[in-house]
Motif scaffolding. Structure first.
Motif, mmCIF file in Angstrom:
data_model
loop_
_atom_site.group_PDB
_atom_site.id
_atom_site.type_symbol
_atom_site.label_atom_id
_atom_site.label_comp_id
_atom_site.label_asym_id
_atom_site.label_seq_id
_atom_site.Cartn_x
_atom_site.Cartn_y
_atom_site.Cartn_z
ATOM 1 N N GLY A 36 0.775 -1.226 0.000
ATOM 2 C CA GLY A 36 0.000 0.000 0.000
ATOM 3 C C GLY A 36 0.811 1.283 0.000
ATOM 4 N N GLU A 37 2.112 1.198 0.192
ATOM 5 C CA GLU A 37 2.935 2.411 0.203
ATOM 6 C C GLU A 37 3.076 2.985 -1.203
ATOM 7 O OE1 GLU A 37 6.109 2.223 3.832
ATOM 8 O OE2 GLU A 37 6.684 1.174 1.994
ATOM 9 N N TRP A 38 3.163 4.313 -1.261
ATOM 10 C CA TRP A 38 3.518 4.980 -2.503
ATOM 11 C C TRP A 38 5.035 5.067 -2.584
ATOM 12 C CZ3 TRP A 38 0.618 5.540 -6.537
ATOM 13 C CH2 TRP A 38 -0.766 5.742 -6.417
ATOM 14 N N VAL A 39 5.590 4.582 -3.698
ATOM 15 C CA VAL A 39 7.037 4.560 -3.882
ATOM 16 C C VAL A 39 7.391 5.314 -5.161
ATOM 17 C CG1 VAL A 39 9.064 3.105 -4.261
ATOM 18 C CG2 VAL A 39 7.255 2.346 -2.707
ATOM 19 N N LEU A 40 8.257 6.303 -5.045
ATOM 20 C CA LEU A 40 8.735 7.052 -6.205
ATOM 21 C C LEU A 40 10.087 6.477 -6.633
ATOM 22 C CD1 LEU A 40 8.595 9.533 -8.141
ATOM 23 C CD2 LEU A 40 9.782 10.838 -6.353
ATOM 24 N N ILE A 41 10.187 6.069 -7.889
ATOM 25 C CA ILE A 41 11.418 5.493 -8.414
ATOM 26 C C ILE A 41 11.865 6.312 -9.620
ATOM 27 C CG2 ILE A 41 12.506 3.470 -9.472
ATOM 28 C CD1 ILE A 41 10.648 1.731 -7.814
ATOM 29 N N GLY A 42 13.047 6.913 -9.507
ATOM 30 C CA GLY A 42 13.573 7.759 -10.571
ATOM 31 C C GLY A 42 14.298 6.960 -11.642
ATOM 32 N N ALA A 43 14.583 7.636 -12.776
ATOM 33 C CA ALA A 43 15.232 6.989 -13.931
ATOM 34 C C ALA A 43 14.590 5.632 -14.167
ATOM 35 C CB ALA A 43 16.741 6.858 -13.707
ATOM 36 N N ALA A 44 13.266 5.641 -14.259
ATOM 37 C CA ALA A 44 12.478 4.409 -14.142
ATOM 38 C C ALA A 44 12.695 3.412 -15.262
ATOM 39 C CB ALA A 44 10.996 4.764 -14.044
ATOM 40 N N ALA A 45 13.301 3.843 -16.375
ATOM 41 C CA ALA A 45 13.549 2.909 -17.471
ATOM 42 C C ALA A 45 14.974 2.377 -17.467
ATOM 43 C CB ALA A 45 13.264 3.587 -18.810
ATOM 44 N N SER A 46 15.737 2.693 -16.430
ATOM 45 C CA SER A 46 17.105 2.186 -16.351
ATOM 46 C C SER A 46 17.107 0.735 -15.902
ATOM 47 C CB SER A 46 17.923 3.026 -15.372
ATOM 48 O OG SER A 46 17.480 2.807 -14.037
ATOM 49 N N GLY A 47 18.270 0.103 -15.978
ATOM 50 C CA GLY A 47 18.365 -1.302 -15.598
ATOM 51 C C GLY A 47 17.972 -1.556 -14.164
ATOM 52 N N VAL A 48 18.561 -0.802 -13.230
ATOM 53 C CA VAL A 48 18.260 -1.000 -11.813
ATOM 54 C C VAL A 48 16.818 -0.624 -11.504
ATOM 55 C CG1 VAL A 48 18.798 -0.282 -9.457
ATOM 56 C CG2 VAL A 48 20.654 -0.701 -11.068
ATOM 57 N N SER A 49 16.398 0.551 -11.967
ATOM 58 C CA SER A 49 15.067 1.032 -11.606
ATOM 59 C C SER A 49 13.952 0.168 -12.171
ATOM 60 C CB SER A 49 14.895 2.483 -12.059
ATOM 61 O OG SER A 49 15.738 3.347 -11.317
ATOM 62 N N SER B 248 10.802 10.638 -20.691
ATOM 63 C CA SER B 248 10.052 10.575 -21.939
ATOM 64 C C SER B 248 8.874 9.634 -21.784
ATOM 65 C CB SER B 248 10.949 10.080 -23.091
ATOM 66 O OG SER B 248 11.231 8.700 -22.953
ATOM 67 N N GLY B 249 7.920 9.787 -22.709
ATOM 68 C CA GLY B 249 6.771 8.901 -22.700
ATOM 69 C C GLY B 249 7.141 7.461 -22.971
ATOM 70 N N THR C 8 11.210 16.002 -16.852
ATOM 71 C CA THR C 8 11.698 17.155 -17.607
ATOM 72 C C THR C 8 10.678 18.292 -17.569
ATOM 73 O OG1 THR C 8 10.758 16.435 -19.736
ATOM 74 C CG2 THR C 8 12.958 15.622 -19.161
ATOM 75 N N ARG C 9 9.476 18.012 -17.061
ATOM 76 C CA ARG C 9 8.449 19.056 -16.933
ATOM 77 C C ARG C 9 8.598 19.773 -15.597
ATOM 78 N NH1 ARG C 9 2.569 17.002 -18.762
ATOM 79 N NH2 ARG C 9 2.187 18.948 -17.630
ATOM 80 N N PRO C 10 8.430 21.080 -15.592
ATOM 81 C CA PRO C 10 8.638 21.830 -14.348
ATOM 82 C C PRO C 10 7.641 21.498 -13.245
ATOM 83 C CG PRO C 10 7.748 23.263 -16.071
ATOM 84 C CD PRO C 10 8.120 21.978 -16.724
ATOM 85 N N ASP C 11 6.492 20.932 -13.609
ATOM 86 C CA ASP C 11 5.463 20.647 -12.602
ATOM 87 C C ASP C 11 5.442 19.182 -12.192
ATOM 88 O OD1 ASP C 11 4.532 19.626 -15.001
ATOM 89 O OD2 ASP C 11 2.447 20.215 -14.634
ATOM 90 N N TRP C 12 6.548 18.436 -12.437
ATOM 91 C CA TRP C 12 6.501 16.995 -12.192
ATOM 92 C C TRP C 12 6.284 16.666 -10.714
ATOM 93 C CZ3 TRP C 12 9.751 13.859 -9.276
ATOM 94 C CH2 TRP C 12 10.949 14.427 -8.831
#
Length: 322
Positions: free
Chosen positions: A141-154, A174-175, A193-197
């Motif tokens: 149930g936790e919300w988890v933010l994962i950056g560089a989400a398309a990288s190998g580790v992420s 990117s999309g 890359t969007r200022p409102d992310w």
């Protein structure tokens, strides 16, 4: 054999392919004929001379992750290893080559059903993802933010968080990359890359922020990721995609009620590193961890592979194929 040499720091073009004598396995070593060679983002930083870690003495053959077949055993090594399919780290150098000699204690048998390419994609990235997942302890149930989400580790972290019952918000540039993250189980995605992310992340979580943030970017993006963690949450920085790690003062984290999870908690001992590597390959063979092998390059195009990674034009893991 052919090997890629780094003789001066600079752009991708400084990587040169040269005929090099085959390594000879010494006492306690095996010789591996490589079938797939992993490239990490840190290796591109090392090549440029900008890595946030000690730089090697030049000249050097870069590379630290290889999968292939044992073709010879040095003195003191069981000859039964010859012919086995294995994955191994190299100790930090020597990997961008057709053959590599490593300590026999470092090699990990590749389970049946797992190919050389997937084994390479899981060796370093898989153990890193498993170690991070253990250190931050994703909860249902936790919300988890994962950056560089398309990288190998992420991309592997997304799978592990989902298996734990957490809800993943993927952040990428990117999309296409966000689509890949969602194919691996991310519930939501934001383009950083969007200022409102950051506002979008707050909107997804109903204004509460995330329970856990795993940041491989550093810089302003990493700082924003930390500030998205709610009181009682956890933050772990594990990369320096921007050129510098996200550093947060303990005092500030304490004031915000956020626990800083050190990357060292993912790898508490050398024994743990090996255990995580073995487990990563086993999880891959069982189909529970699916690495993203986004692109492959022949060994002689190592410079092109580094250029593509530097331009953020890659998905998942990038491999060299001898």
């Amino acid at each position: 054999m052919r090997a890629v040499w780094l003789r001066e720091f600079g752009g991708p073009e400084v990587l040169t392919v040269e005929e090099t004598p085959d390594p000879v396995p010494g006492e306690g070593q095996v010789l591996i004929e490589a079938a797939a060679i992993g490239i990490t983002y840190v290796e591109t930083q090392v090549r440029s001379g900008s890595a946030p870690l000690p730089l090697p003495t030049l000249p050097v053959i870069p590379g630290n992750g290889v999968a292939g077949t044992v073709v010879a055993a040095g003195p003191g090594v069981d000859e039964a290893l010859v012919g086995q399919r294995v994955a191994t780290t190299t100790g930090g150098s020597g990997g961008y080559a057709e053959k590599v000699a490593v300590d026999a204690s470092l090699v990990i048998p590749i389970p049946d059903g797992l190919g050389f390419r997937d084994a390479t994609g899981l060796l370093n990235d898989g153990r890193t993802a498993l170690g991070i997942a253990q250190a931050v302890a994703f909860q249902p149930g936790e919300w988890v933010l994962i950056g560089a989400a398309a990288s190998g580790v992420s991309s592997l972290l997304i799978q592990l968080a989902g298996q734990a019952g957490a809800r993943v918000i993927a952040a990428a540039s990117s999309g296409t990359k966000l689509g890949l993250a969602q194919s691996r189980g991310a519930e939501a995605g934001v383009d950083y890359t969007r200022p409102d992310w950051a506002d979008q992340v707050r909107e997804v979580t109903g204004g509460a922020g995330v329970d856990v943030a795993c940041d491989p970017a550093g810089g302003p993006i990493g700082r924003a990721a930390f500030e998205l963690v709610r009181k009682g949450g956890r933050f772990l920085a594990f990369g320096a995609g921007s050129g510098s790690m996200t550093v947060v003062a303990e005092e500030e984290a304490a004031q915000r009620g956020v626990t800083l999870v050190p990357m060292g908690a993912a790898f508490p001992s050398p024994e743990a590193v090996r255990e995580l590597s073995v487990r990563a390959l086993a999880e891959g063979a069982a189909g529970r961890l699916r690495p993203v092998i986004g692109q492959t390059f022949p060994l002689e195009r190592a410079a092109d592979a580094h250029a593509a990674i530097g331009k953020r034009a890659t998905l998942g893991k990038t491999l060299l194929i001898p």
